[in-house]
Each structure stands twice: as structure tokens, then as C-alpha cells.
Write an enzyme that holds these catalytic residues in place. Structure first.
Site, PDB file in Angstrom:
ATOM      1  CB  ALA A   1      -0.947  -0.006   1.196  1.00  0.00           C
TER       2      ALA A   1
ATOM      3  CE  LYS B   1       8.190  -2.015  14.004  1.00  0.00           C
ATOM      4  NZ  LYS B   1       7.437  -2.210  15.266  1.00  0.00           N
TER       5      LYS B   1
ATOM      6  CB  SER C   1       3.631  -6.299   1.158  1.00  0.00           C
ATOM      7  OG  SER C   1       2.512  -5.549   1.564  1.00  0.00           O
TER       8      SER C   1
ATOM      9  CD  GLN D   1       3.761 -18.697   1.956  1.00  0.00           C
ATOM     10  OE1 GLN D   1       2.818 -19.475   1.868  1.00  0.00           O
ATOM     11  NE2 GLN D   1       4.764 -18.896   2.794  1.00  0.00           N
TER      12      GLN D   1
ATOM     13  N   GLY E   1      -1.306 -14.449  -3.422  1.00  0.00           N
ATOM     14  CA  GLY E   1      -1.453 -13.846  -4.733  1.00  0.00           C
ATOM     15  C   GLY E   1      -2.388 -12.660  -4.691  1.00  0.00           C
TER      16      GLY E   1
ATOM     17  CD  GLU F   1      -5.372 -17.974  -2.344  1.00  0.00           C
ATOM     18  OE1 GLU F   1      -5.842 -17.174  -1.520  1.00  0.00           O
ATOM     19  OE2 GLU F   1      -4.213 -17.906  -2.776  1.00  0.00           O
TER      20      GLU F   1
ATOM     21  CG  ASP G   1       4.742  -0.028  15.911  1.00  0.00           C
ATOM     22  OD1 ASP G   1       4.580  -0.215  17.123  1.00  0.00           O
ATOM     23  OD2 ASP G   1       5.573  -0.639  15.233  1.00  0.00           O
TER      24      ASP G   1
ATOM     25  CG  HIS H   1      -3.456 -18.359   6.919  1.00  0.00           C
ATOM     26  ND1 HIS H   1      -3.294 -19.711   6.683  1.00  0.00           N
ATOM     27  CD2 HIS H   1      -3.504 -17.767   5.693  1.00  0.00           C
ATOM     28  CE1 HIS H   1      -3.240 -19.918   5.376  1.00  0.00           C
ATOM     29  NE2 HIS H   1      -3.369 -18.764   4.753  1.00  0.00           N
TER      30      HIS H   1
ATOM     31  NE  ARG I   1      -7.166 -17.026   4.067  1.00  0.00           N
ATOM     32  CZ  ARG I   1      -6.294 -16.147   3.596  1.00  0.00           C
ATOM     33  NH1 ARG I   1      -6.127 -14.977   4.210  1.00  0.00           N
ATOM     34  NH2 ARG I   1      -5.600 -16.423   2.512  1.00  0.00           N
TER      35      ARG I   1
ATOM     36  CG  HIS J   1      -3.126 -14.257   7.703  1.00  0.00           C
ATOM     37  ND1 HIS J   1      -1.796 -14.392   7.323  1.00  0.00           N
ATOM     38  CD2 HIS J   1      -3.822 -14.128   6.540  1.00  0.00           C
ATOM     39  CE1 HIS J   1      -1.697 -14.353   6.003  1.00  0.00           C
ATOM     40  NE2 HIS J   1      -2.915 -14.172   5.499  1.00  0.00           N
TER      41      HIS J   1
ATOM     42  NE  ARG K   1      -6.739 -10.429   4.080  1.00  0.00           N
ATOM     43  CZ  ARG K   1      -6.094 -11.438   3.510  1.00  0.00           C
ATOM     44  NH1 ARG K   1      -6.355 -11.771   2.254  1.00  0.00           N
ATOM     45  NH2 ARG K   1      -5.201 -12.133   4.174  1.00  0.00           N
TER      46      ARG K   1
END
Length: 517
Positions: A14, A33, A41, A45, A47, A112, A205, A226, A272, A329, A364
Site C-alpha cells: 500500500a 522502523k 507484503s 505467498q 497472490g 482459494e 504501531d 490463517h 478462513r 494473520h 477478509r
């Protein structure tokens, strides 16, 4: 003092997409940091989910996203994600990025969990995130300023507007940087849990920074676990992508019983939260759970990153069984923003996992996270490129000026103590007594004091722990307030969804702290 048009905190997808679409018109500085490659990111794994085949359409992707999100999603945000996503994918391809293709040059599409169609694009097999981040970093060389290993302590607020950041290096040296716009793109908070797929630096943070500055935070109770982390000697040591189950792998017990057979119509490709809770229940019953990969031909070629991970821990992939356990996750909540990244604090923006547009709802959909960074990063860049305008999204938060003057008086816990507490009481399955226990534990450190403590004389480790306490308290308090089960938030004392529920928001004022539902 150093100045920029736009300061971006974070170095994941992002952050880099935002910088990529800004650098020709704006002076951009990126702060991280740690090293610029150390992000979720980089580790991604799976996609990027996008409608690029003729058999698929955006309405289907929209439906899958909303169903996975338990209808808690912001409909406008989802429409933007699934409609603009394919255009952004094509633009990346036009710029020279290469997704995996078959021998005829056609894009290879994986499937998926909770997707109706094959629509997952990969790069380098299971190294999509690393390939994307590397590509963008290469595009930005000598075009933006990247400051590594310099932690942002606080956001600088003047007359109710964010005007920049205050940072600290490992050496203890502090500095202030000023900008017309400041963007939080620091990712989520998975590493406040003992079992997590996240980079060790991802401790919430950016969200804590925004909260200290008065920004509105929403839906922190929604943490996605996950289902398949590689489980070695009592520790979760790395992610096994959902794409493995997409290629046919199934979850089994030690005696070969299929774990998901009678749990959900989509079995091993169920959402998930369903799969994670099922594995969690099996573990509580004393059963070891494995991912059976024996049916996947050329596993090492298809999943080189996972294969290397297994080899590094002495796991023989030829045996066909990988020991797994769920781990924290993804955060669906975060800093409340509109679909253009504007927060409730003027001059402050957020994008990616640190932000909450409502696009993911309560859970998500697989491979929508990199897509989110790509789509909403570009939208934010367009807003900033056209000039930083007065923020019409400002809410009624009164706390605007920095008053961080208190000395730290409490002995802080260790990171491990926080991670253990979160996993035990605010994890995959929750209830009131456990959440109350966690809440009381966090509040013994005095949340109001931690929010106004003077960070200048503290070490980076101490500041990180303070941020972890604040984030842990937010998640716990939000989870207590939501007396229903929905998506990533599951309570045994309220196991069903309430159609009348909306969201939890956390607001800070100068005089008080409160959670509003």
C-alpha cells in the site's frame, strides 16, 4: 527542518503503490522502523485476486467478498475493489510486472477458499508479495526518499491538523519531519499474538500512532487467523498458503480423518474463520492436524517458498503431510477512512491493512489484501496528487494537540507476555470471562497514562511494547462490546450473528477514553 509534500509511514504494498503514483508530482518520503523489505507484503505467498477471465465477473467477486465478510462490508468499498482491481492489474502488467503464465502465455489463475472461480494471480509461484514489492522498489529508486530503521514516535498535530512526524533512530537520536500530508501504511498487528504469520515488526504501531493523535479506530475485534501455519515443536514458524488447499490439499488428523469433510459445504476451501476454528477445536481435543499435500504434483516447483521453509525445519515434503496450526494473520479493522484514505484527523491518511474502509467486513476474502493495497493506494495517490485539500471527513474528535508529558511509572511487560495473553484470551475463540481477564491485565498498566506518556526518553523496545499494550486493549475492549459472533470474532457465549449489529468504534477525546458501539 526536513520537509516533504507527503510522508508515508510503512514500506509494504500500500505504501509503495501510493508512492509510485505520487513521485512524479510530489516530494515523497517513506519511513520504516526496520528494513524496507521487512513487511507482510514481502511475505505474502498467496497472490492477488482479480477478475481477469471471461468466465468470471466482478459481481461474483463482489458476492464472494461480502459473503466471506459476513455482510459487515461497506458496499461502496467492495464495488471499488472488485471493479478497479482488474484495471490496476493490467496497468502493472503494462508497466512490466510479470505474473505467472502457462506455456501458451496465458495468466495462470489459482483458486482459494470462498472463491467461486479461479481468479488468483501469482508471481514466482508462492512469492507474489516479494515479487511485487521488489518491482515497486526498483521503480522508485532515486525517485523517493526511503528512510530505514527510524521509528515514528508520534504524529505532530497543530491546530487540529497532522503536520508531520517525530522519529527516533536506534541510536536514540530524534528528529521531526513536516509534510502537507502524512500517510499511515504500517500494516496490521498480527505479531501481538504468540502464533502469527506476520513479520515480527508488525505490532500495530501505525494504529497506535493514529489513536494517540485522536483518530477514530473501528472494528478492532475482527482478527483473521490463517488456518495453516507450519507447526514445529510448539511454535508457528511460517505460513502455508491457502493456495495449497486451492490445488487440492486437504486437512487430516494423524489417523487420516478428513477434518473439514462434514463441517462446511466448501470443505477445505471454506472461509478462513471456519477452517481456523475447526483446527483449533481438533487441537483442544488433543488431535494433531496435518495438511495432506500428497495429491499435488511437482509441489516443490509450484510452491518453492513453502518447500524451502519445510526443508529448513527438517520436514520431508515427500511424506505428504505438513503439521499445521492457526495463527493471527490479518486485521479487518483499523484506522477509519473513507474510500480515498482520509481519516478523522485533517492531514492524516491511512491505506492498506492499517486502514479500515470496511472493504473486508468481518473476515477478509483470500488474496484481497494485496489487491486492497494496489487499488486504494492508487486512489489515495490521486487525491494527494491533485493537491492536499481541506478534509471534509473530519469527525467530532476533540483531542487534537500533543500533550505527551507524563513519565512512565509502571514496569512494562515483555512482548512474550502480551503475545501469550492475547493468544489465550483474545484469540480464535473468545468469551466474556477470558476477555474481562485480558482487559483487566492490560488496564493495570493504565491506558490513559500510556497514551500521554513522554516517549522521547524511552527505548524503541519500550515504545513498541506500549503500542502493543494499547492495541491489545483496543482489540479486547472491542471484542467485549460485540456480543455476537461474526467472521473473525467468535464468542462461545454469543455464538450467532445479530443482523442489527453495526460496528465498534474507539474514539479518544482529551478528557476521556471510551468505546462506542
Amino acid at each position: 527542518m526536513p520537509n516533504a509534500d507527503v510522508i508515508i509511514v510503512g514500506s509494504g504494498i500500500a505504501a509503495l503503490i501510493t508512492a509510485y503514483y505520487l513521485h512524479e508530482d510530489k516530494n515523497v518520503m517513506i519511513f520504516t522502523k526496520s528494513k524496507k523489505e521487512q513487511s507482510n507484503s514481502w511475505l505474502a505467498q498467496g497472490g492477488v485476486a482479480a477478475v481477469v477471465s471471461k468466465e468470471d465477473d466482478w459481481h461474483s467477486h463482489y458476492e464472494d467478498t461480502v459473503v466471506a465478510g459476513c455482510h459487515h462490508n461497506d458496499q461502496r468499498a467492495v464495488e471499488i475493489l472488485v471493479q478497479e482491481g482488474p484495471k490496476q492489474i493490467q496497468e502493472l502488467i503494462n508497466k512490466g510486472f510479470r505474473f505467472d503464465t502457462d506455456e501458451r502465455g496465458h495468466l495462470q489463475l489459482g483458486k482459494e477458499g470462498a472463491h467461486q472461480f479461479r481468479r488468483i494471480l501469482h508471481a514466482g509461484g508462492d512469492a507474489t508479495g516479494r515479487k511485487l514489492v521488489s518491482f515497486l522498489l526498483k521503480q522508485l529508486v532515486d525517485k523517493v526518499t526511503v528512510v530505514e530503521e527510524e521509528m515514528v514516535l508520534e504524529l505532530l498535530i497543530k491546530n487540529g491538523r497532522c503536520v508531520g512526524i517525530k522519529t527516533k533512530k536506534k541510536s536514540g537520536e530524534a528528529a521531526c519531519y513536516y509534510a502537507s500530508a502524512t500517510v499511515i501504511a504500517t500494516g496490521g498487528c498480527g505479531s501481538i499474538y504468540a502464533f502469527s504469520s506476520n513479520a515480527s515488526t508488525v505490532t500495530g504501531d501505525g494504529i497506535a500512532l493514529a489513536y494517540r493523535a485522536g483518530a477514530e479506530i473501528v472494528d478492532m475485534e475482527f482478527i483473521q487467523f490463517h488456518p495453516t501455519m507450519l507447526y514445529i515443536n510448539g511454535k508457528a514458524v511460517g505460513l502455508i498458503s491457502e493456495a495449497v488447499r486451492g490445488e487440492g490439499a486437504i486437512l487430516v488428523t494423524e489417523d487420516g480423518r478428513k477434518v473439514m469433510e462434514s463441517i462446511h459445504p466448501q470443505k477445505d476451501l471454506a472461509p478462513r474463520d471456519v477452517v481456523a476454528r475447526t483446527i483449533h477445536d481438533e487441537v483442544l481435543q488433543g488431535n494433531n492436524v496435518y495438511l495432506d499435500i500428497s495429491m499435488i504434483a511437482n509441489f516443490s516447483h509450484r510452491f518453492p517458498t513453502i518447500s524451502q521453509l519445510c526443508r529448513s525445519y527438517g520436514i520431508d515434503i515427500e511424506s505428504g503431510k505438513l503439521p499445521v496450526v492457526p495463527g493471527a494473520h490479518f486485521l479487518m479493522g483499523g484506522i477509519k477512512t473513507d474510500v480515498n484514505g482520509r481519516t478523522s484527523v485533517a492531514g492524516l491518511y491511512a491505506v492498506g491493512e492499517a486502514a479500515c474502509t470496511g472493504v473486508h467486513g468481518a473476515n477478509r476474502l483470500a488474496s484481497n489484501s494485496l489487491l486492497e493495497g494496489i487499488v486504494f493506494g492508487k486512489r489515495l495517490a490521486e487525491i494527494l496528487r491533485n493537491g492536499v485539500q481541506e478534509n471534509h471527513f473530519v469527525e467530532t474528535c476533540k483531542y487534537t494537540e500533543n500533550h505527551f508529558m507524563k513519565k512512565l511509572t509502571k514496569t512494562l511487560p515483555s512482548k512474550q507476555q502480551i503475545q501469550t495473553r492475547m493468544m489465550q484470551y483474545v484469540g480464535i475463540v473468545r468469551n466474556e470471562s477470558g476477555l474481562e481477564c485480558a482487559k483487566q491485565w492490560f488496564e493495570q498498566f493504565s491506558i490513559p497514562d500510556l497514551l500521554s506518556v513522554d516517549l522521547n526518553e524511552l527505548t524503541i523496545e519500550e515504545i513498541t511494547i506500549i503500542n502493543m499494550i494499547i492495541i491489545g486493549w483496543m482489540i479486547t475492549t472491542s471484542a467485549l462490546k460485540r456480543t455476537e459472533s461474526r467472521g473473525g470474532h467468535y464468542r462461545t457465549d454469543y455464538p450467532s450473528m445479530d443482523k442489527n449489529w453495526k460496528g465498534t468504534r474507539i474514539v479518544r477525546t482529551k478528557e476521556e477514553l471510551f468505546v462506542n458501539v
